[in-house]
Scaffold this motif. Structure first.
Motif, PDB file in Angstrom:
ATOM      1  N   PHE A  83      67.014 -12.009 -21.661  1.00 23.92           N
ATOM      2  CA  PHE A  83      67.231 -12.466 -20.293  1.00 23.92           C
ATOM      3  C   PHE A  83      68.322 -13.522 -20.229  1.00 23.92           C
ATOM      4  N   MET A  84      68.299 -14.455 -21.179  1.00 21.68           N
ATOM      5  CA  MET A  84      69.326 -15.493 -21.206  1.00 21.68           C
ATOM      6  C   MET A  84      70.703 -14.879 -21.451  1.00 21.68           C
ATOM      7  N   GLY A  85      70.757 -13.869 -22.316  1.00 22.79           N
ATOM      8  CA  GLY A  85      72.024 -13.208 -22.582  1.00 22.79           C
ATOM      9  C   GLY A  85      72.565 -12.503 -21.351  1.00 22.79           C
ATOM     10  N   LEU A  86      71.675 -11.850 -20.596  1.00 18.03           N
ATOM     11  CA  LEU A  86      72.102 -11.161 -19.384  1.00 18.03           C
ATOM     12  C   LEU A  86      72.600 -12.148 -18.342  1.00 18.03           C
ATOM     13  N   GLY A 121      73.803 -15.043 -19.001  1.00 17.77           N
ATOM     14  CA  GLY A 121      75.070 -15.533 -19.529  1.00 17.77           C
ATOM     15  C   GLY A 121      76.213 -14.578 -19.259  1.00 17.77           C
ATOM     16  N   GLU A 122      75.931 -13.278 -19.319  1.00 19.17           N
ATOM     17  CA  GLU A 122      76.964 -12.283 -19.029  1.00 19.17           C
ATOM     18  C   GLU A 122      77.439 -12.408 -17.587  1.00 19.17           C
ATOM     19  N   TYR A 123      76.495 -12.542 -16.671  1.00 17.61           N
ATOM     20  CA  TYR A 123      76.867 -12.738 -15.264  1.00 17.61           C
ATOM     21  C   TYR A 123      77.684 -14.018 -15.092  1.00 17.61           C
ATOM     22  N   VAL A 124      77.182 -15.124 -15.652  1.00 17.62           N
ATOM     23  CA  VAL A 124      77.867 -16.409 -15.496  1.00 17.62           C
ATOM     24  C   VAL A 124      79.256 -16.371 -16.131  1.00 17.62           C
ATOM     25  N   GLY A 125      79.356 -15.749 -17.306  1.00 12.58           N
ATOM     26  CA  GLY A 125      80.647 -15.653 -17.976  1.00 12.58           C
ATOM     27  C   GLY A 125      81.664 -14.871 -17.163  1.00 12.58           C
ATOM     28  N   ARG A 126      81.230 -13.773 -16.554  1.00 15.36           N
ATOM     29  CA  ARG A 126      82.155 -12.979 -15.750  1.00 15.36           C
ATOM     30  C   ARG A 126      82.549 -13.720 -14.473  1.00 15.36           C
ATOM     31  N   ILE A 127      81.613 -14.480 -13.909  1.00 19.19           N
ATOM     32  CA  ILE A 127      81.958 -15.307 -12.756  1.00 19.19           C
ATOM     33  C   ILE A 127      83.013 -16.335 -13.151  1.00 19.19           C
ATOM     34  N   TYR A 128      82.821 -16.970 -14.306  1.00 16.64           N
ATOM     35  CA  TYR A 128      83.760 -17.982 -14.793  1.00 16.64           C
ATOM     36  C   TYR A 128      85.149 -17.383 -15.018  1.00 16.64           C
ATOM     37  N   ILE A 129      85.185 -16.220 -15.651  1.00 10.60           N
ATOM     38  CA  ILE A 129      86.479 -15.575 -15.918  1.00 10.60           C
ATOM     39  C   ILE A 129      87.158 -15.180 -14.613  1.00 10.60           C
ATOM     40  N   PHE A 160      78.473  -4.858  -9.829  1.00  7.67           N
ATOM     41  CA  PHE A 160      78.215  -4.292  -8.513  1.00  7.67           C
ATOM     42  C   PHE A 160      76.760  -4.369  -8.065  1.00  7.67           C
ATOM     43  N   SER A 161      75.932  -5.118  -8.784  1.00  6.83           N
ATOM     44  CA  SER A 161      74.535  -5.181  -8.387  1.00  6.83           C
ATOM     45  C   SER A 161      73.846  -6.382  -9.026  1.00  6.83           C
ATOM     46  N   VAL A 162      72.852  -6.917  -8.313  1.00  9.29           N
ATOM     47  CA  VAL A 162      71.992  -7.965  -8.879  1.00  9.29           C
ATOM     48  C   VAL A 162      70.643  -7.388  -9.288  1.00  9.29           C
ATOM     49  N   LYS A 163      70.519  -6.080  -9.289  1.00 13.70           N
ATOM     50  CA  LYS A 163      69.254  -5.451  -9.657  1.00 13.70           C
ATOM     51  C   LYS A 163      68.780  -5.839 -11.059  1.00 13.70           C
ATOM     52  N   PRO A 164      69.682  -5.952 -12.053  1.00 13.42           N
ATOM     53  CA  PRO A 164      69.202  -6.379 -13.379  1.00 13.42           C
ATOM     54  C   PRO A 164      68.508  -7.738 -13.342  1.00 13.42           C
ATOM     55  N   LEU A 165      69.039  -8.660 -12.537  1.00 12.23           N
ATOM     56  CA  LEU A 165      68.408  -9.979 -12.427  1.00 12.23           C
ATOM     57  C   LEU A 165      67.043  -9.873 -11.759  1.00 12.23           C
ATOM     58  N   ARG A 166      66.943  -9.009 -10.760  1.00  9.88           N
ATOM     59  CA  ARG A 166      65.656  -8.814 -10.105  1.00  9.88           C
ATOM     60  C   ARG A 166      64.663  -8.142 -11.046  1.00  9.88           C
ATOM     61  N   LEU A 167      65.157  -7.236 -11.897  1.00 12.34           N
ATOM     62  CA  LEU A 167      64.287  -6.604 -12.878  1.00 12.34           C
ATOM     63  C   LEU A 167      63.736  -7.642 -13.850  1.00 12.34           C
ATOM     64  N   ILE A 223      62.993 -10.674 -13.141  1.00 10.18           N
ATOM     65  CA  ILE A 223      61.898 -11.360 -12.452  1.00 10.18           C
ATOM     66  C   ILE A 223      60.615 -10.534 -12.535  1.00 10.18           C
ATOM     67  N   VAL A 224      60.744  -9.234 -12.299  1.00  7.00           N
ATOM     68  CA  VAL A 224      59.570  -8.342 -12.335  1.00  7.00           C
ATOM     69  C   VAL A 224      58.947  -8.329 -13.725  1.00  7.00           C
ATOM     70  N   ILE A 225      59.797  -8.202 -14.763  1.00 10.96           N
ATOM     71  CA  ILE A 225      59.282  -8.178 -16.137  1.00 10.96           C
ATOM     72  C   ILE A 225      58.623  -9.515 -16.466  1.00 10.96           C
ATOM     73  N   GLY A 226      59.256 -10.622 -16.038  1.00 12.41           N
ATOM     74  CA  GLY A 226      58.673 -11.934 -16.280  1.00 12.41           C
ATOM     75  C   GLY A 226      57.301 -12.075 -15.642  1.00 12.41           C
ATOM     76  N   ILE A 227      57.149 -11.591 -14.415  1.00 16.30           N
ATOM     77  CA  ILE A 227      55.849 -11.643 -13.732  1.00 16.30           C
ATOM     78  C   ILE A 227      54.813 -10.804 -14.467  1.00 16.30           C
ATOM     79  N   LEU A 228      55.211  -9.587 -14.889  1.00 14.78           N
ATOM     80  CA  LEU A 228      54.274  -8.709 -15.591  1.00 14.78           C
ATOM     81  C   LEU A 228      53.809  -9.323 -16.905  1.00 14.78           C
ATOM     82  N   VAL A 229      54.766  -9.888 -17.668  1.00 16.34           N
ATOM     83  CA  VAL A 229      54.400 -10.511 -18.936  1.00 16.34           C
ATOM     84  C   VAL A 229      53.481 -11.706 -18.699  1.00 16.34           C
ATOM     85  N   SER A 230      53.752 -12.476 -17.636  1.00 12.48           N
ATOM     86  CA  SER A 230      52.886 -13.620 -17.310  1.00 12.48           C
ATOM     87  C   SER A 230      51.477 -13.161 -16.960  1.00 12.48           C
TER      88      SER A 230
END
Length: 319
Positions: A287-290, A292-300, A230-237, A239-246
């Motif tokens: 991040f890759m696992g998350l 993958g979870e989205y992609v897997g649920r889309i596929y199913i 019900f949300s894409v907020k985890p994916l946006r999070l 991005i934020v973490i990736g920017i901070l780490v960079s």
């Protein structure tokens, strides 16, 4: 003058290993409807969610033979509590839908308190249990995770607590069954239809017999359903973490260059390098696992995996 038709309540009860409890639950609903809620017609929809005991659906059929207003659904396998509720909603014909548990912990005798709020104009009323000390550590942890996730991802109204005992109006139930995908999250489905919701305090009982069918694994699965459906907020999070780490990495590189330029020396060590690498790769794999979870649920979902499969259906002669 003809008497105005009564409004109808559909009770939705997912059943799992409830041979020894469901009869008492049905009797409590029946007594409540005949006493405090007599102004309503009602039906009780019992869904056997692939119970491994092999006798739960037989108990449901026995109730159907003895009582009126009962519908029995036998799912082909265990699909989980949310999917069992969705199955029942597809058979519900009431003006209101009440969902509760099969183990005797749901105080159906306090239903008038929930309907008082419905009559005040609320579309969704969630029971709020005054005490949960007797719940297992897994259930308490699952509830905490679910509440935190719902508040962040689906904009749950502040202070509203989601439980398995609730009342909704028909238009919400109709909207819920429009959801076609394999991973229903009931709280998200209700709250995306309405924000006009409230809690009512009720007493949380001990179960009549047996133990909870919710394992820690099932709690995680339920949490992930809401987290990814019900949300894409985890994916946006991410991005934020990736920017901070960079930024941190860039700043650290500047510090190393400055130290080198000014002759302050640069300390190098295998341990520090490995720590940074493990930390970075850990984040990347999460991040890759998350993703993958989205992609897997889309596929199913694209493969149209069913929410539930009804194997048998029976109802009382007089509905």
């Amino acid at each position: 003058m003809e008497e105005k038709n009564k409004e109808k309540i559909s009770f939705v009860i997912p059943c799992y290993n409830s041979t020894n409890t469901i009869g008492a639950v049905v009797q409590e609903i029946k007594m409540t409807m005949n006493r405090e809620m007599y102004r309503f017609d009602y039906e009780i929809i019992l869904v056997n969610d692939g119970s491994p005991d092999g006798t739960t659906y037989h108990a449901i059929l026995d109730i159907i033979r003895k009582e009126k207003h009962i519908k029995g659904i036998n799912l082909a396998r265990n699909f989980g509590q949310p999917s069992a509720v969705m199955a029942a909603l597809n058979y519900a014909t009431g003006d209101y839908v009440v969902c509760g548990d099969d183990d005797g912990q749901t105080p159906f005798d306090e239903l008038p308190k929930l309907f008082q709020k419905i009559e005040e104009g609320y579309d969704l009323v969630e029971a709020k249990y005054a005490a949960r000390e007797k719940r297992s550590i897994f259930r308490q942890l699952g509830t905490t995770m679910n509440e935190g996730m719902a508040a962040w991802l689906i904009e749950k109204p502040k202070g509203l607590e989601l439980t398995t005992y609730w009342v909704v109006k028909k238009f919400i139930a109709d909207q819920m069954i429009e959801y076609p995908n394999s991973y229903p999250y009931l709280g998200g489905l209700m709250l995306r239809a309405t924000q006009n919701a409230c809690n009512v305090d009720v007493v949380h009982r001990e179960r009549i017999s047996g133990s909870s069918g919710y394992s820690f694994k099932k709690m995680i699965e339920l949490w992930m359903n809401g987290f990814t459906s019900f949300s894409v907020k985890p994916l946006r999070l991410m991005i934020v973490i990736g920017i901070l780490v960079s930024i941190i990495g860039f700043a650290y590189g500047i510090v190393i260059i400055a130290n080198k330029v000014f002759g302050l020396g640069v300390s190098a060590g295998y341990s520090s390098i490995m720590s940074v690498n493990l930390f970075m790769f850990g984040i990347l794999f999460c991040f890759m696992g998350l993703i993958g979870e989205y992609v897997g649920r889309i596929y199913i979902s694209l493969n149209k995996a069913p929410q539930f499969v009804v194997k048998d259906y029976e109802e009382s002669d007089e509905m």
